[in-house]
Design a protein around this motif. Sequence first.
Motif, PDB file in Angstrom:
ATOM      1  N   PRO A   1      -6.516  -0.400   4.301  1.00 12.92           N
ATOM      2  CA  PRO A   1      -7.020   0.881   3.777  1.00 12.92           C
ATOM      3  C   PRO A   1      -7.529   1.812   4.873  1.00 12.92           C
ATOM      4  O   PRO A   1      -7.385   3.026   4.771  1.00 12.92           O
ATOM      5  CB  PRO A   1      -8.162   0.450   2.843  1.00 12.92           C
ATOM      6  CG  PRO A   1      -7.787  -0.916   2.399  1.00 12.92           C
ATOM      7  CD  PRO A   1      -7.141  -1.542   3.608  1.00 12.92           C
ATOM      8  N   GLN A  37      -0.289   8.196   6.464  1.00  9.11           N
ATOM      9  CA  GLN A  37       0.462   7.567   5.378  1.00  9.11           C
ATOM     10  C   GLN A  37       1.896   7.261   5.797  1.00  9.11           C
ATOM     11  O   GLN A  37       2.727   6.891   4.975  1.00  9.11           O
ATOM     12  CB  GLN A  37       0.470   8.464   4.135  1.00  9.11           C
ATOM     13  CG  GLN A  37      -0.856   8.501   3.396  1.00  9.11           C
ATOM     14  CD  GLN A  37      -1.857   9.440   4.038  1.00  9.11           C
ATOM     15  OE1 GLN A  37      -1.580  10.629   4.181  1.00  9.11           O
ATOM     16  NE2 GLN A  37      -3.011   8.917   4.430  1.00  9.11           N
ATOM     17  N   LEU A  80     -10.501   9.710   3.094  1.00  6.79           N
ATOM     18  CA  LEU A  80      -9.568   9.312   2.046  1.00  6.79           C
ATOM     19  C   LEU A  80      -9.925   9.951   0.702  1.00  6.79           C
ATOM     20  O   LEU A  80      -9.043  10.420  -0.031  1.00  6.79           O
ATOM     21  CB  LEU A  80      -9.567   7.791   1.904  1.00  6.79           C
ATOM     22  CG  LEU A  80      -8.568   7.013   2.760  1.00  6.79           C
ATOM     23  CD1 LEU A  80      -8.852   5.522   2.669  1.00  6.79           C
ATOM     24  CD2 LEU A  80      -7.141   7.311   2.328  1.00  6.79           C
ATOM     25  N   GLY A 102      -6.030   5.607   5.746  1.00 10.73           N
ATOM     26  CA  GLY A 102      -6.887   6.779   5.713  1.00 10.73           C
ATOM     27  C   GLY A 102      -6.614   7.729   6.863  1.00 10.73           C
ATOM     28  O   GLY A 102      -7.059   8.877   6.848  1.00 10.73           O
ATOM     29  N   PHE A 152      -8.888   3.112  -2.148  1.00 12.36           N
ATOM     30  CA  PHE A 152      -8.990   2.782  -0.722  1.00 12.36           C
ATOM     31  C   PHE A 152     -10.276   3.354  -0.122  1.00 12.36           C
ATOM     32  O   PHE A 152     -10.951   2.700   0.686  1.00 12.36           O
ATOM     33  CB  PHE A 152      -7.779   3.334   0.036  1.00 12.36           C
ATOM     34  CG  PHE A 152      -6.536   2.490  -0.100  1.00 12.36           C
ATOM     35  CD1 PHE A 152      -6.516   1.362  -0.899  1.00 12.36           C
ATOM     36  CD2 PHE A 152      -5.384   2.819   0.584  1.00 12.36           C
ATOM     37  CE1 PHE A 152      -5.382   0.581  -1.027  1.00 12.36           C
ATOM     38  CE2 PHE A 152      -4.231   2.038   0.483  1.00 12.36           C
ATOM     39  CZ  PHE A 152      -4.233   0.919  -0.336  1.00 12.36           C
ATOM     40  N   ASP A 201      -9.627  -4.921   4.538  1.00 10.85           N
ATOM     41  CA  ASP A 201     -10.411  -3.832   5.131  1.00 10.85           C
ATOM     42  C   ASP A 201      -9.561  -2.959   6.049  1.00 10.85           C
ATOM     43  O   ASP A 201      -9.655  -1.729   6.015  1.00 10.85           O
ATOM     44  CB  ASP A 201     -11.584  -4.390   5.932  1.00 10.85           C
ATOM     45  CG  ASP A 201     -12.548  -5.191   5.074  1.00 10.85           C
ATOM     46  OD1 ASP A 201     -12.626  -4.901   3.875  1.00 10.85           O
ATOM     47  OD2 ASP A 201     -13.199  -6.094   5.619  1.00 10.85           O
ATOM     48  N   GLY A 248       0.812  -1.210   0.000  1.00 13.00           N
ATOM     49  CA  GLY A 248       0.000   0.000   0.000  1.00 13.00           C
ATOM     50  C   GLY A 248       0.845   1.259   0.000  1.00 13.00           C
ATOM     51  O   GLY A 248       0.540   2.233  -0.706  1.00 13.00           O
TER      52      GLY A 248
END
Length: 410
Positions: A214, A221, A269, A218, A136, A211, A122
Motif C-alpha cells: 500500500p 500506480q 492516498l 500511494g 490503502f 504494509d 493491488g
Amino acid sequence: MDVSPLIWTLTIVFIVALLLFDFFFHVRKAHVPTLREAAIWSALYVGIAVLFGIGVLIFGGTGPGGEYFAGYITEKALSVDNLFVFLIIMSSFRVPREDQQKVLLFGIVFALIARTGFIFLGAALINSFAWVFYIFGLILLITAGNMLKPDGEDAHTGDNIMIRLARKVLHTTDHYDGDKLFTMVNGKRAMTPMLLVMVAIGGTDILFALDSIPAIFGLTQDTFIVFTATAFSLLGLRQLFFLIEGLLDRLIYLSYGLAAILAFIGIKLILHALHENNVWFINDGQPVEVVEISTGLSLSVILGVLVVTVVASLFSPAGKAQNAIANARRHATSYLDSEYTADPAERERILRLLLAERDQIVALGPKYKQKAREEADLMELLERARDSHRAAVERGEAEPLGPSKILPHD
C-alpha cells in the motif's frame, strides 16, 4: 509508463539472474561475509538500482523516474526496518553465523514472491475499484500509529505470532545440521530448526507486504514501477544486513521517521481517493476538489524525514547506549553458544566486539553504565562470557585479554 512485454521479460530475467548469482557465488558455500565483502556488494546493488532509475528517467520521463526513486527509497527504508525482525528471529532460533546468509536469501526470495502477488492483486483492485485507495490509506495510517506505540515486552524476544504458530505446528530437532532442512536422528528422518526459521521468516514476509505494498501504491500506480522499485529494494538486503547489523539498535528514531512517512503517504492516498471519488456516500459519489501531493514533494518529504531521523539516531547518546547494550547481549549469547560458529576467528571477532561494546558503555558516562548494570540478564551473560574466556585461556585455546575486562563495572 508504457512498457512492452519484452521489457517486462528482460527485467524479470535480470532480477532472477541476480538472485541466482547471489546464491551460487556467495550463499551456496556457508561462510561469514567480511565487512568489506558486505560493503562492496551492498554498494553494487544500490548502484544497479540507481542506474535502473536513471534509465526510467531517460526513457520514461521525470514523472515515472521520480515515482521510481520515491518508491525505491521508501521500500528500502521499510526493508531496513524489516531487518530488525530478521535479526530477532535468527537470534531467537540461534541460527549459526555461517548459515545466516542462506536464511536471509530465502527471506528475500519469499518476500519478492509474496510482494509480487500483492502487487498484481493491488493493481487489479485499483483498476477496478477506486475506493481501494481509501482502504490503502487507512492501512498506512493505522500502521503509522502502531509504529508510534512503545515496544511491548516481546519486542526483543522474537516471540511473535508467526513464530509461536510455527513452533506449535512444526516439531523439530534441538540442533542444526549445517543448513539442512532435514536430518537423520536414530535412523529416522527429522526436521531441523532451519525449517522452522524459514517458516518464521516467510510468515513475517507476508505481514511486511501488507504494509509495504500500500505504501508504494500511494506513490505510483504504475505496476512496472511498483514491481521494479520493490524488487531492487530487496536485492542486496542480505549484504546490507551484515553491513549495518551492529547499528540496527542504534536507529532508535527510525520507527518514528517511518511512521511519519507512512502517515504522509496514507494522507496522499486518501486525497487521491477523494479526487477520484465514486463512493456514493461521499459527496454524492462525485469527485472532491482537493489538493493532490506531487511526486516531487513526496520524494522531498521522504528523503528529508529519513535524513533527519537517521542523523538524530546516530548522534543520540541514548541510541549509542541502547545499541551497545543490545549488541553486547547478543554477542555474549553468541560467544557462549557452542553451536553458533565453528570458526575460531569468528569467536575471536565476537569477543573483540563484546570488549568494544563494553568500552562504549563505559565511555558514555555513569548514567548509561548504571543502566547497563541494571540489566541483570546482561550482567549474568557478561560474567559467564568472562569466565568462559578465562577457562579457554587456561586451556591454551584463547589469548589473554590483558588489562581489558568484559564487565563494564570492573
